[in-house]
Write an enzyme that holds these catalytic residues in place. Structure first.
Site, PDB file in Angstrom:
ATOM      1  N   ASP A 187       0.913  -1.212   0.061  1.00  0.00           N
ATOM      2  CA  ASP A 187      -0.055   0.196  -0.044  1.00  0.00           C
ATOM      3  C   ASP A 187       0.918   1.199  -0.040  1.00  0.00           C
ATOM      4  O   ASP A 187       0.269   2.443   0.059  1.00  0.00           O
ATOM      5  CB  ASP A 187      -1.004   0.066   1.234  1.00  0.00           C
ATOM      6  CG  ASP A 187      -0.173  -0.337   2.365  1.00  0.00           C
ATOM      7  OD1 ASP A 187       0.560  -0.961   2.702  1.00  0.00           O
ATOM      8  OD2 ASP A 187      -0.765   0.688   3.452  1.00  0.00           O
ATOM      9  N   HIS A 201      -3.302   7.629   7.412  1.00  0.00           N
ATOM     10  CA  HIS A 201      -3.126   5.864   7.062  1.00  0.00           C
ATOM     11  C   HIS A 201      -4.321   5.555   8.190  1.00  0.00           C
ATOM     12  O   HIS A 201      -3.985   4.764   8.906  1.00  0.00           O
ATOM     13  CB  HIS A 201      -1.981   5.700   7.581  1.00  0.00           C
ATOM     14  CG  HIS A 201      -1.577   4.315   7.255  1.00  0.00           C
ATOM     15  ND1 HIS A 201      -1.931   3.151   8.137  1.00  0.00           N
ATOM     16  CD2 HIS A 201      -0.862   3.643   6.176  1.00  0.00           C
ATOM     17  CE1 HIS A 201      -1.734   1.819   7.392  1.00  0.00           C
ATOM     18  NE2 HIS A 201      -1.007   2.287   6.229  1.00  0.00           N
TER      19      HIS A 201
HETATM   20 ZN   LIG Z   1       0.358   1.110   5.208  1.00  0.00          ZN
HETATM   21 ZN   LIG Z   2       2.821  -1.181   6.789  1.00  0.00          ZN
END
Ligand SMILES: [Zn+2]
Ligand SMILES: [Zn+2]
Length: 308
Positions: A67, A269
């Site tokens: 990601d 995040h």
């Molecule tokens: Zn991440």
């Molecule tokens: Zn990570």
């Protein structure tokens, strides 16, 4: 100097939040954009902004989880296709070089610009006359780095009026005075350049951390920063999950901000389990401990003013 969030979600893309990427816009400072992480579809997100891929000068990768890096090959290829011809450097943990080389070679992607890949360790990973970037390892199961971006102090401005009042006319001598040197005038008078230069302009500090549990290195990297960007994958009540998955809660992010004495905290995040008003709760939890906290959304922009 501006932070522009391109992706603020954790792990997998969600409708509201794409995966990680942050642009540090340094247009006034160096006519360039620096990227921090490049999750999948970062180039699609860029299409909705004024960022020009050809202006991207450095890409800093915090860690190799998908990601944070799956957007790299596409972005690198498009930058070339769209006429980007200036050099680009990618800084990231060991393994980033292999990832990029393999992605580009098996897809027959040829870049028309000079691409450097630097596999980093802790310490100063970038320095020029205006900026330096310090990296330190965090606590995330795989090597994950945080970055402290330091803008160097600018020398004070020359106090021209004061010089003119003494009858000192503009010329090469001004350069000597500006450097703070002691100079002798034509009439024999000796002056100390330092008396004719204003105070230095303080540079700004921006700390951007990769995924991490609460750790001491985060506090060190963030010491007295103007802005700290910290992950807040989980809410306070899910701290056991945060620990198990090597992530932080919003409250832990606030603790780091408080201990480090930063001016401003930005949370990013965010797990897709907290959507809409639930993500507001993360923000409130952090604000209880550190009031000057904000929650980044995709395309949020934060101007970082120069210190007075
Ligand atoms: Zn991440
Ligand atoms: Zn990570």
């Amino acid at each position: 100097m501006e932070l522009l969030f391109l992706g603020t979600g954790a792990g997998v893309p969600a409708k509201e939040r794409n995966v990680s990427s942050i642009a540090l816009q340094l247009l006034e400072e160096r006519g360039a954009t620096w990227l921090f992480d490049c999750g999948e579809a970062t180039q699609h997100q860029i299409l909705h902004t004024s960022i020009r891929p050809r202006r991207i000068e450095n890409i800093f990768i915090t860690h190799l989880h998908g990601d944070h890096i799956f957007g790299l090959p596409g972005l690198l290829g498009s930058r070339s296709f769209q006429g980007g011809d200036t050099p680009l450097t990618i800084y990231g943990p060991k393994g980033i070089q292999a990832f990029i080389e393999i992605s580009l070679s098996v897809s027959y992607t040829r870049l028309k610009y000079d691409l450097q890949v630097v596999e980093i360790e802790e310490g100063t990973i970038f320095e020029d006359e205006r900026f330096l970037v310090i990296a330190k390892q965090l606590d995330h199961g795989i090597p994950s780095y945080g970055f402290r971006v330091v803008e160097k102090d600018l020398p004070g401005t020359l106090l021209v009026d004061k010089l003119k009042a003494l009858g000192i006319r503009p010329g090469p001598i001004y350069q000597q005075i500006k450097l703070g040197k002691t100079v002798q005038l034509d009439n024999g008078t000796v002056i100390d350049g330092r008396d004719f230069v204003g105070p230095p302009q303080k540079g700004r500090i921006v700390t951007i951390l990769g995924d991490t549990r609460y750790c001491e290195a985060s506090v060190e990297l963030a010491k007295e920063a103007d802005v700290l960007v910290h992950e807040a994958t989980f809410a306070a009540e899910d701290s056991a999950l945060a620990h198990d998955y090597f992530h932080s809660t919003a409250v832990q992010a606030a603790e780091v901000a408080k201990l480090a004495g930063v001016k401003r905290l930005i949370l990013t995040h965010i797990s897709s389990r907290y959507q809409g008003t639930l993500s507001e709760e993360l923000l409130e939890q952090a604000r209880e401990l550190f009031p000057n906290t904000e929650l980044a959304s995709d395309f949020s922009s934060f101007i970082i003013p120069r210190k007075k």
